[in-house]
Write a protein that holds these residues in place. Sequence first.
Motif, PDB file in Angstrom:
ATOM      1  N   THR A 131     -37.767  36.791  21.796  1.00  7.75           N
ATOM      2  CA  THR A 131     -39.114  36.532  22.038  1.00  7.75           C
ATOM      3  C   THR A 131     -39.552  35.029  21.348  1.00  7.75           C
ATOM      4  OG1 THR A 131     -39.758  37.544  19.852  1.00  7.75           O
ATOM      5  CG2 THR A 131     -40.037  38.823  22.149  1.00  7.75           C
ATOM      6  N   ALA A 132     -38.776  34.652  20.259  1.00  6.53           N
ATOM      7  CA  ALA A 132     -39.101  33.296  19.626  1.00  6.53           C
ATOM      8  C   ALA A 132     -38.708  32.330  20.684  1.00  6.53           C
ATOM      9  CB  ALA A 132     -38.217  33.143  18.483  1.00  6.53           C
ATOM     10  N   PRO A 133     -37.813  32.004  21.377  1.00 11.22           N
ATOM     11  CA  PRO A 133     -37.565  30.966  22.333  1.00 11.22           C
ATOM     12  C   PRO A 133     -38.428  31.233  23.494  1.00 11.22           C
ATOM     13  CG  PRO A 133     -35.549  32.302  22.609  1.00 11.22           C
ATOM     14  CD  PRO A 133     -36.402  32.942  21.098  1.00 11.22           C
ATOM     15  N   PHE A 134     -38.737  32.259  24.148  1.00 11.72           N
ATOM     16  CA  PHE A 134     -39.748  32.648  25.091  1.00 11.72           C
ATOM     17  C   PHE A 134     -40.888  32.253  24.834  1.00 11.72           C
ATOM     18  CE2 PHE A 134     -36.104  34.830  26.959  1.00 11.72           C
ATOM     19  CZ  PHE A 134     -36.664  34.888  28.447  1.00 11.72           C
ATOM     20  N   GLU A 135     -41.524  32.445  23.422  1.00 15.17           N
ATOM     21  CA  GLU A 135     -42.859  32.242  23.305  1.00 15.17           C
ATOM     22  C   GLU A 135     -42.889  30.735  22.871  1.00 15.17           C
ATOM     23  OE1 GLU A 135     -44.620  34.433  20.114  1.00 15.17           O
ATOM     24  OE2 GLU A 135     -44.126  36.343  20.918  1.00 15.17           O
ATOM     25  N   ARG A 136     -41.924  29.972  22.449  1.00 13.26           N
ATOM     26  CA  ARG A 136     -41.742  28.508  22.426  1.00 13.26           C
ATOM     27  C   ARG A 136     -42.228  28.065  23.849  1.00 13.26           C
ATOM     28  NH1 ARG A 136     -41.479  23.602  20.226  1.00 13.26           N
ATOM     29  NH2 ARG A 136     -39.492  22.492  20.264  1.00 13.26           N
ATOM     30  N   VAL A 137     -41.331  28.205  24.719  1.00 11.97           N
ATOM     31  CA  VAL A 137     -41.564  27.596  26.235  1.00 11.97           C
ATOM     32  C   VAL A 137     -42.743  27.946  26.706  1.00 11.97           C
ATOM     33  CG1 VAL A 137     -40.517  27.889  28.482  1.00 11.97           C
ATOM     34  CG2 VAL A 137     -38.977  27.932  26.597  1.00 11.97           C
ATOM     35  N   LYS A 138     -43.334  29.120  26.542  1.00 10.04           N
ATOM     36  CA  LYS A 138     -44.661  29.812  27.082  1.00 10.04           C
ATOM     37  C   LYS A 138     -45.432  28.953  26.405  1.00 10.04           C
ATOM     38  CE  LYS A 138     -46.767  33.093  25.471  1.00 10.04           C
ATOM     39  NZ  LYS A 138     -47.453  34.434  24.723  1.00 10.04           N
ATOM     40  N   LYS A 169     -31.709  18.944  24.364  1.00 17.65           N
ATOM     41  CA  LYS A 169     -31.452  17.630  24.259  1.00 17.65           C
ATOM     42  C   LYS A 169     -32.002  17.051  23.363  1.00 17.65           C
ATOM     43  CE  LYS A 169     -31.290  13.647  27.455  1.00 17.65           C
ATOM     44  NZ  LYS A 169     -31.561  13.117  28.513  1.00 17.65           N
ATOM     45  N   GLU A 170     -33.171  17.153  22.945  1.00 16.09           N
ATOM     46  CA  GLU A 170     -33.837  16.542  21.778  1.00 16.09           C
ATOM     47  C   GLU A 170     -33.272  17.022  20.323  1.00 16.09           C
ATOM     48  OE1 GLU A 170     -37.997  17.273  22.504  1.00 16.09           O
ATOM     49  OE2 GLU A 170     -38.135  16.238  24.465  1.00 16.09           O
ATOM     50  N   GLY A 171     -33.219  18.269  20.382  1.00 19.00           N
ATOM     51  CA  GLY A 171     -32.934  18.744  19.043  1.00 19.00           C
ATOM     52  C   GLY A 171     -31.905  19.840  18.782  1.00 19.00           C
ATOM     53  N   GLY A 172     -31.313  20.088  19.913  1.00 22.35           N
ATOM     54  CA  GLY A 172     -30.151  21.352  19.825  1.00 22.35           C
ATOM     55  C   GLY A 172     -30.778  22.799  20.008  1.00 22.35           C
ATOM     56  N   ILE A 173     -29.949  23.635  19.581  1.00 24.57           N
ATOM     57  CA  ILE A 173     -30.422  25.044  19.452  1.00 24.57           C
ATOM     58  C   ILE A 173     -31.551  25.184  18.430  1.00 24.57           C
ATOM     59  CG2 ILE A 173     -28.691  25.882  18.039  1.00 24.57           C
ATOM     60  CD1 ILE A 173     -29.924  27.664  21.238  1.00 24.57           C
ATOM     61  N   ARG A 174     -31.752  24.381  17.509  1.00 28.12           N
ATOM     62  CA  ARG A 174     -32.650  24.636  16.348  1.00 28.12           C
ATOM     63  C   ARG A 174     -34.196  24.258  16.968  1.00 28.12           C
ATOM     64  NH1 ARG A 174     -31.392  21.728  10.855  1.00 28.12           N
ATOM     65  NH2 ARG A 174     -33.570  22.849  10.327  1.00 28.12           N
ATOM     66  N   SER A 175     -34.086  23.254  17.894  1.00 28.99           N
ATOM     67  CA  SER A 175     -35.205  23.125  18.469  1.00 28.99           C
ATOM     68  C   SER A 175     -35.768  24.107  19.392  1.00 28.99           C
ATOM     69  CB  SER A 175     -35.133  21.780  19.505  1.00 28.99           C
ATOM     70  OG  SER A 175     -36.453  21.450  19.897  1.00 28.99           O
ATOM     71  N   VAL A 176     -34.752  24.716  20.469  1.00 25.60           N
ATOM     72  CA  VAL A 176     -35.214  25.827  21.027  1.00 25.60           C
ATOM     73  C   VAL A 176     -35.777  26.946  20.343  1.00 25.60           C
ATOM     74  CG1 VAL A 176     -34.281  27.434  22.943  1.00 25.60           C
ATOM     75  CG2 VAL A 176     -33.490  25.176  22.714  1.00 25.60           C
ATOM     76  N   TYR A 177     -35.146  27.020  19.126  1.00 27.92           N
ATOM     77  CA  TYR A 177     -35.372  28.387  18.446  1.00 27.92           C
ATOM     78  C   TYR A 177     -36.533  28.007  17.281  1.00 27.92           C
ATOM     79  CZ  TYR A 177     -32.296  31.929  20.426  1.00 27.92           C
ATOM     80  OH  TYR A 177     -31.871  32.860  21.298  1.00 27.92           O
ATOM     81  N   ARG A 178     -37.010  26.899  17.525  1.00 29.20           N
ATOM     82  CA  ARG A 178     -38.105  26.817  16.423  1.00 29.20           C
ATOM     83  C   ARG A 178     -39.187  27.766  16.237  1.00 29.20           C
ATOM     84  NH1 ARG A 178     -41.744  21.489  16.798  1.00 29.20           N
ATOM     85  NH2 ARG A 178     -40.056  20.331  16.527  1.00 29.20           N
ATOM     86  N   GLY A 179     -39.525  28.057  15.024  1.00 31.92           N
ATOM     87  CA  GLY A 179     -40.629  29.126  14.956  1.00 31.92           C
ATOM     88  C   GLY A 179     -40.280  30.488  14.835  1.00 31.92           C
ATOM     89  N   SER A 180     -38.862  30.634  14.958  1.00 33.50           N
ATOM     90  CA  SER A 180     -37.976  32.084  14.953  1.00 33.50           C
ATOM     91  C   SER A 180     -38.643  32.827  13.609  1.00 33.50           C
ATOM     92  CB  SER A 180     -36.458  31.874  14.999  1.00 33.50           C
ATOM     93  OG  SER A 180     -36.186  31.352  16.249  1.00 33.50           O
ATOM     94  N   LEU A 181     -38.344  32.066  12.362  1.00 32.45           N
ATOM     95  CA  LEU A 181     -38.634  32.627  11.207  1.00 32.45           C
ATOM     96  C   LEU A 181     -40.219  33.062  11.035  1.00 32.45           C
ATOM     97  CD1 LEU A 181     -37.859  33.246   8.071  1.00 32.45           C
ATOM     98  CD2 LEU A 181     -38.592  31.112   7.611  1.00 32.45           C
ATOM     99  N   MET A 182     -41.299  32.278  11.715  1.00 32.36           N
ATOM    100  CA  MET A 182     -42.514  32.804  11.688  1.00 32.36           C
ATOM    101  C   MET A 182     -42.632  33.941  12.837  1.00 32.36           C
ATOM    102  SD  MET A 182     -43.710  30.950   9.379  1.00 32.36           S
ATOM    103  CE  MET A 182     -45.472  31.568   9.394  1.00 32.36           C
TER     104      MET A 182
END
Length: 306
Positions: A131-138, A169-182
Amino acid sequence: MSSSSSTTTTDKIIEKLPSAKDLEQDVAVAAKKSFSSLRDFAAGGVGGIFAVVVGHPFDLVKVRLQTAEKGVYTGAMDVVRKTIAREGAMRGYGVGKQLVESFSIVKDGQYSVGQVSAAGFFSAIPMTVITAPFERVKIILQIQGQKQLAPGEKPKYSGGTDVVRQLYKEGGIRSVYRGSLMTLARDGPGSAAYFATYEVIKRRLTPKDADGKPGKLSLTAVCAAGGAAGVAMWIPVFPVDTIKSRLQSAEGNASIMGTVRQLYGNGGFKAFFPGMGPAMARAVPANAACFLGVELAHQAMNKTFG
């Protein structure tokens, strides 16, 4: 037999007996082997738990693709999206209950409040990965949709796949998964409160039979418990959800503490609760209907399969 012969035999037997030092060494070796076996057993148990948590979502996608009729899904990611939309929380809760059963005792099929809470929290772990990357994209696409474009201006992102591509491209996998901890900080405690509240209220509103066991399930109790569960889920974690949304929508290298300071600086304590009224209004009927559907499905399957 002479005394000298008996003495010789006794001496030979004594010579064959291990010394105190030998016994001490043998005990130490046996203890070391036992501890090693115990450690392997414990490690295997932990590994099994991790395998269930990590592997379950992937196995689910595989089976859905293998068994679905032609045209139902366009691919693996479509399975993930549609499954989360339809049944994500309940399926994760089922996996959580299996994990609870693996390291605790469930008496008479009735989970304690603590066990239900633990199962609820565990349910959020595998879901967060999805859900974390899906919600970031959404969130990014929703914000883009609110922006007024100038004549001839094209939107930055052409769709969900393009968002993922540019973020990577901007920040790698960490950028895609930003907000996972929250996301986990929201869904873990929220799910624990959600399922615990549902079970407690449902049990209290369901009449008991002569043996003290739960009697016929009241659908009114199910709806009341489901609505209360939705409210209980949001109240403790709504500020966390606000921080998560701001963090996932921010450009550049945003941090959790930086987002918290910015929110508080812009609106104080109230800034962490925007939209809570509509969220509560939706939580009651939506979750009442959700649990009603789940309980009716269980009843139907119990009657069909026994």
